[in-house]
Each structure stands twice: as C-alpha cells, then as structure tokens.
Design a protein around this motif. Structure first.
Motif: not given
Length: 425
Positions: A405-418
């Motif tokens: 949906f958000f067109e993110l790569p498979e390697t996308y990662s985020v530790l914490e939502a800002p």
C-alpha cells in the motif's frame, strides 16, 4: 475567447484600452485566452511579464500612451511573486524596477535583500539613491530592523543621526522597530528607555507597541512587569486583545513557566476575554509534559463548559501525558472519550492508541487500526508519517499488505514511529 475570434478580441481590447483604464487582471485574462496574430508587443512594449509586474504606473503611461491602473491586485501579485522567486536578487530587479522608495514593492524588496544579506540590501539602496531617490521614514525603519537583526547597533546609531540631520522625526512605527530591535538583542534598559522617550515626545504607543514589549517581557519571565504593562495599556486607553494573551500564554508555556502561564490565563478571564480553542490547545499542550493530570482535566472541563468541543490536540496532550505517566486505566478511559466524540483520527492519535495497545499486548487492536488506516484517505505528508506506524505491526501478512500500500521496499524497517510536533497556533 475561441481561437477563431482571437484577432477580433485583440482589436476590441486595444480600442477599449484607449478609453478606460486596463488593470493587470484584465490584461492577464487576455494573454491567457488569446494566441492572436495581432500582437500587443509593439503597442504596449510588454508592460507585464508572465509573473512579475516590472514597470510602475508612470513608466506604463509613458510606454503605452494609455492610463493604466495599478490595482491592489497588481501590487499583491508583485509582492507575492517577489517573495516566492527572490526577484530582488536578479538583474531584472536591478535594471527594470524603478519604484519610488515610498512604494510598497520597493520596501518589500529592500527588506527581503536585508534578510538574505546586509551587503545586498546596502548595494540595492546605494543604486536607488544614485538614481535620485530620497530616503524616507519607511526606508529607515527597514534598515533599523535589518541592522538590529544582525546586532549592528552602531549602524542604527548612524541612521538616527542621519535622520536628525535631515529633520526626519520618528513615528510610532519607527519606535516600534527600535523597541523590537532592543528586545531581540536583550538590551532591556534600552527597550524601556526607548518606550519612555517615545511617550515623552508625545507619540502615543499603539497595540503593536505593547504587543512587542509584552512578548519580550514574557521571554524574560518577568510576569510582574507583564501584568503591570497590561494595566498601563488600559490606562492609555488600549485594550489588550485575545491574541496578545494567547501569545503570552504560548510563550510562558514554551519556557516551562507553567504556573505563570496559568496566572496570565486567569488574568485573561478577569479582563473579560473568553478563552478559545487556541488558548486551551496551547495550555494542554504545554501542561502535558509535566504529567499534571488534574490541570489537564480542568482544561478539558472548562472547554466543555464554555461550549467548545476539544480537538485532537487536546486529546493528544492528555493521552500522551497519561501514557508517559504509565496510567493504563485512565488512558483507556480517555481513548473511549475520544471515540465517543467521534473525532477523526490522525497520525498523532493513531500512534498513541497503537502505543497503548502495544503496552497492553493487544495485537488485535493494532491490526484493526492498521486496516482502518489502509482504508483511509490521506495526503502525501500524512502518508509519509503513517507508513512509520509499520513499527507496531507483527502480522507478516499485514506487514506485506502495508508495504504494498505504501510502496515500501521489502527491506523497509523502522524502530519507532516518530513523535509528532505541534504548533499551537
């Protein structure tokens, strides 16, 4: 305005222009509708460019032989384009714009040049003076403001001497600029003496004067003098308005002077100014960081009693304060209140509810909220923030759906939502 009638329209336009004034809007409409073989180039010598007004009225009349009318629309369009495209930096401005210094666009351009670089402002002014323009009070005010911004008080002193030698007397606007410059440079005695000198010379301070003084007194945390100044305003027949009180409340809150902020709030009420949504929003936003639930609840109840419905800023302040404090029961209660008020959720609210669900280990609620987000309309800025809520997801299928949906790569990662940052006003 159809193409086949373009020549007839152009002829008619020129005939009308000989008898009545033509304004910029009319000319722009003609240029946008016509691709005529009958060009205005020879007749008008292009008095208007696509985006910028480059001649003043006298120049227009001289070039076209017609009485062109520069409307307010003209001046506003010029100013907005000047700011947006930094025209003052270009050769076009140097060679083509010959406004009198009293003309608003010239003052605007001079001020813009000073914001970028003092040397550029000085060079622009030197060119204008060499063309025979005389300095006036408005130009001096701009110079004082810009020199004050870089802390060059010696230049300001020279300007004052030059004004005195020419017999140019400061007005309330000039004094307001001096007071502002003094405050910006933390020269409190000079600020006070300028204000006293102004009144001695018989120049009555206006609402703007007091607004500047109150902001700098608030920045110093000098609440006693703030309240005395408000009383002095009243004695001078000037009533402080809600905007002044809101500015002080926001300033004191941002400095962490919460008790003083509430004192100014009470003063506002005593003076008959009903608090508005901005007032409550600022107070709750500043109070939230101190985990004072009783004060937050008081703000919320006062809003309700005043007939003002709380917005997401109020709820975000309360929920954040409760979450930081670790009170799960109250957090759940306030989430229910938010849902009862049927306010639309935004990133800030989604983040807090998901964070609370994560603490409660409620995976079903997180998944439900995630699917709700995927079905919600959002602009580009919201999309950029919403995608970071990926940090809360654990379900592999939902994570994959989120990335698509958000067109993110498979390697996308985020530790914490800002954490979102708000401006109360």
């Amino acid at each position: 305005s159809q193409q086949k009638h373009a020549d007839a329209m152009a002829t008619s336009f020129l005939k009308v222009g000989r008898s009545i004034p033509i304004d910029f809007k009319t000319f722009s409409l003609f240029k946008s509708r016509s691709n005529s073989s009958l060009s205005l180039k020879n007749t008008l010598e292009k008095p208007f460019q696509t985006s910028f007004l480059l001649w003043n009225r006298k120049d227009l009349e001289k070039k076209s032989g017609k009485n062109f009318l520069l409307t307010d629309f003209c001046v506003k369009r010029f100013n907005s384009n000047l700011v947006r495209n930094n025209v003052a930096r270009t050769e076009v401005h140097e060679d083509r714009i010959h406004f009198d210094p009293k003309h608003t666009p010239f003052i605007q351009a001079l001020d813009m040049a000073g914001r970028r670089e003092i040397g550029e402002m000085e060079a622009m002014l030197k060119r204008s003076v060499s063309n025979g323009f005389e300095m006036d009070l408005r130009v001096y005010s701009v110079l004082v403001n810009r020199y004050g911004g870089v802390g060059d008080l010696d230049k300001i002193h020279e300007i004052m001497k030059e004004m005195a030698s020419k017999g140019i007397k400061p007005d309330v606007i000039f004094y307001n600029t001096l007071i502002k410059v003094s405050g910006e440079n933390a020269m409190w005695d000079l600020m006070e003496n300028t204000f006293i000198h102004m009144k001695k010379r018989g120049i009555a301070p206006n609402l703007r004067t007091y607004s500047i003084i109150l902001v700098f007194l608030g920045r110093r945390g000098d609440l006693k003098t703030v309240l005395e100044t408000i009383e002095e305003m009243k004695a001078d027949g000037i009533k402080p308005n809600g905007i002044i009180y809101n500015s002080l409340i926001d300033l004191l809150g941002s400095l962490g002077l919460i008790e003083r902020m509430y004192q100014v709030y009470e003063k506002r009420r005593q003076d008959g100014f009903k608090p508005d949504l901005y007032t409550f929003g600022m107070m709750s936003n500043h109070t939230a960081g101190y985990h004072d639930y009783e004060k937050l609840l008081k703000i919320y109840n006062e809003m309700k009693n005043s007939g003002i419905n709380p917005n997401y800023v109020i709820y975000h302040s309360i929920l954040k304060s409760l979450l930081d404090f670790g009170d799960q029961d109250l957090t759940n209660e306030w989430i229910k209140r938010f849902e009862h008020d049927k306010l639309p959720k935004n990133y800030a609210i989604y983040r807090l509810i998901m964070l609370n669900a994560k603490i409660n280990q409620d995976e079903n609620l997180i998944n439900s909220l995630a699917r709700e987000i995927l079905g919600s309309p959002m602009n580009n800025a919201e999309r950029h923030l919403m995608e970071t809520l990926y940090a809360f997801l654990r379900d592999p299928l939902l994570k994959k759906e989120w990335r698509v949906f958000f067109e993110l790569p498979e390697t996308y990662s985020v530790l914490e939502a800002p954490e979102p940052k708000f401006k109360a006003i």
